[in-house]
Design an enzyme around this catalytic site. Structure first.
Site, PDB file in Angstrom:
ATOM      1  N   CYS A   1     -97.567   3.109  28.003  1.00 21.98           N
ATOM      2  CA  CYS A   1     -97.893   1.775  27.508  1.00 21.98           C
ATOM      3  C   CYS A   1     -97.449   0.780  28.574  1.00 21.98           C
ATOM      4  CB  CYS A   1     -97.157   1.520  26.198  1.00 21.98           C
ATOM      5  SG  CYS A   1     -97.398  -0.156  25.633  1.00 21.98           S
TER       6      CYS A   1
ATOM      7  N   CYS B   1    -104.052  -4.698  26.377  1.00 22.32           N
ATOM      8  CA  CYS B   1    -103.577  -3.329  26.599  1.00 22.32           C
ATOM      9  C   CYS B   1    -103.292  -3.190  28.096  1.00 22.32           C
ATOM     10  CB  CYS B   1    -104.644  -2.339  26.141  1.00 22.32           C
ATOM     11  SG  CYS B   1    -104.199  -0.645  26.535  1.00 22.32           S
TER      12      CYS B   1
HETATM   13  N1  LIG Z   1    -102.700   3.088  21.991  1.00 17.15           N
HETATM   14  C1  LIG Z   1    -102.608   3.572  23.337  1.00 17.15           C
HETATM   15  C2  LIG Z   1    -101.259   3.366  23.918  1.00 17.15           C
HETATM   16  C3  LIG Z   1    -100.838   1.952  24.026  1.00 17.15           C
HETATM   17  C4  LIG Z   1    -101.295   1.317  25.280  1.00 17.15           C
HETATM   18  C5  LIG Z   1    -100.702  -0.054  25.394  1.00 17.15           C
HETATM   19  N2  LIG Z   1    -101.256  -1.051  24.571  1.00 17.15           N
HETATM   20  C6  LIG Z   1    -100.606  -0.552  26.805  1.00 17.15           C
HETATM   21  O1  LIG Z   1    -100.247  -1.738  26.950  1.00 17.15           O
HETATM   22  O2  LIG Z   1    -100.799   0.175  27.748  1.00 17.15           O
HETATM   23  C7  LIG Z   1    -102.892   5.077  23.382  1.00 17.15           C
HETATM   24  O3  LIG Z   1    -102.809   5.760  22.369  1.00 17.15           O
HETATM   25  O4  LIG Z   1    -103.194   5.552  24.481  1.00 17.15           O
END
Ligand SMILES: N[C@@H](CCC[C@H](N)C(=O)O)C(=O)O
Length: 332
Positions: free
Chosen positions: A80, A233
């Protein structure tokens, strides 16, 4: 009493739980239950969040801490990017360091303090890697391809050219021109399908649709695996920046800052190709919004609520909102 923090990177919000401060660390089933309880947008704590970032002792030589990422639905993500910036800030303050490594599921990643983005907005740069393109790394199947780079894949959607990159969590990226393709309906339908029962991405995939705003400038919207639509993200914006430099060399540069606007603000990425491998630097805010004091037993029981927690606002969100307000307005 023990402390949780509510934090965000580009308003991608998380709770940080430092398990090293607990008498008894939570078990994995307890972590899943606690995450589902506090992140719930309706009944959770402080409006919920996209996940919990668990800080543990390091597991590899040379690292200062470990970060685990539990998505809102209880699934675990390998990385993340927005979360890592906030964990970097937390560990930097806890241990009095400016530059160190944090263990994630697949790699120890470099993090370092940056100049504040503006008054009251601490910022960190984090390494996003390893980068993989092969089918098994995403994974995907039944698409008759071993990798997907800027291709029409009619099984997934008509008219869209897509790229898939694992960083190492899986991302599907498309550069779109039409505003309707960034809509809740269009992206949401694809995101829900590819993160539910489908023959192609059986572990789900994060969906990133981007609009090219100019040279080294993007807007990215993400439908996240395990979460749904998010304000931003970090790994998605990083993977999208790499796809941009690879597939639009006339507009996206390697080794130059790329401004990535998102519904929660803006970050900067720098895409590198070194020693036959790609990696991305993600630079942005690491904002702490609330400190939450709670009895450790409430964590184990997954019952952290406004009436059994002592919540203090840090005041940092006001500075962040002012920064967002002063950003150039993006025309979609
Ligand atoms: N939900 C994503 C992981 C989270 C990613 C995050 N928001 C970021 O900032 O990189 C997954 O399951 O891959």
């Amino acid at each position: 009493m023990t402390e949780l923090l509510k934090v965000h990177g580009s308003q991608n919000a998380f709770f940080i739980l430092d398990q090293t401060t607990l008498d008894q660390p939570l078990t994995d089933p307890e972590l899943v239950k606690l995450t589902q309880q506090i992140t719930d947008n309706e009944h959770g704590l402080l409006g919920g969040a996209d996940g919990v970032l668990v800080v543990n002792k390091p597991v590899r030589p040379g690292a200062q801490a470990q970060m685990r990422v539990i998505n809102a639905d209880g699934s675990e993500a390998s990385m993340c990017g927005n979360g890592l910036r906030t964990v970097a800030r937390y560990v930097a303050a806890r241990d009095g360091l400016d530059s160190f490594k944090v263990d994630t599921m697949n790699a120890s990643l470099r993090v370092r303090r940056q100049p504040d983005l503006a008054s009251g907005i601490p910022a960190f740069a984090v390494e996003i890697s390893p980068v993989k393109f092969n089918r098994q790394a995403l994974p995907f199947e039944n698409l008759g391809r071993e990798r997907i780079i800027d291709e029409f894949v009619p099984e997934l959607a008509p008219r869209l050219r897509v790229t898939t990159i694992a960083v190492p969590n899986p991302h599907l990226i498309s550069f779109v021109n039409d505003k309707s393709e960034l809509s809740d309906e269009f992206m949401g339908n694809l995101g829900k399908w590819l993160n539910g029962d489908n023959p192609y991405f059986t572990d789900g995939v994060n969906i990133n649709f981007a609009k090219i705003l100019g040279r080294n400038q993007l807007f990215v919207r993400t439908f996240e695996r395990g979460v749904g639509f998010t304000n931003a993200c970090g790994t998605g914006m990083s993977a999208t920046s790499l796809a941009f430099a690879l597939t639009h060399p006339d507009q996206g540069d390697f080794d130059q800052p790329i401004d990535v606007f998102n519904p929660g603000g803006k970050v900067r990425t720098i895409v590198h190709h070194q020693d036959h491998a790609y990696w991305i630097e993600l630079i942005g805010n690491a904002t702490f919004t609330y400190q939450i004091e709670v009895d450790e037993s409430a964590l184990h029981q997954a019952k952290v609520m406004a009436d059994n927690a002592d919540v203090t606002a840090t005041g940092e969100q006001e500075a962040y909102l002012k920064f967002v307000d002063e950003l150039p307005k993006v025309e979609l």
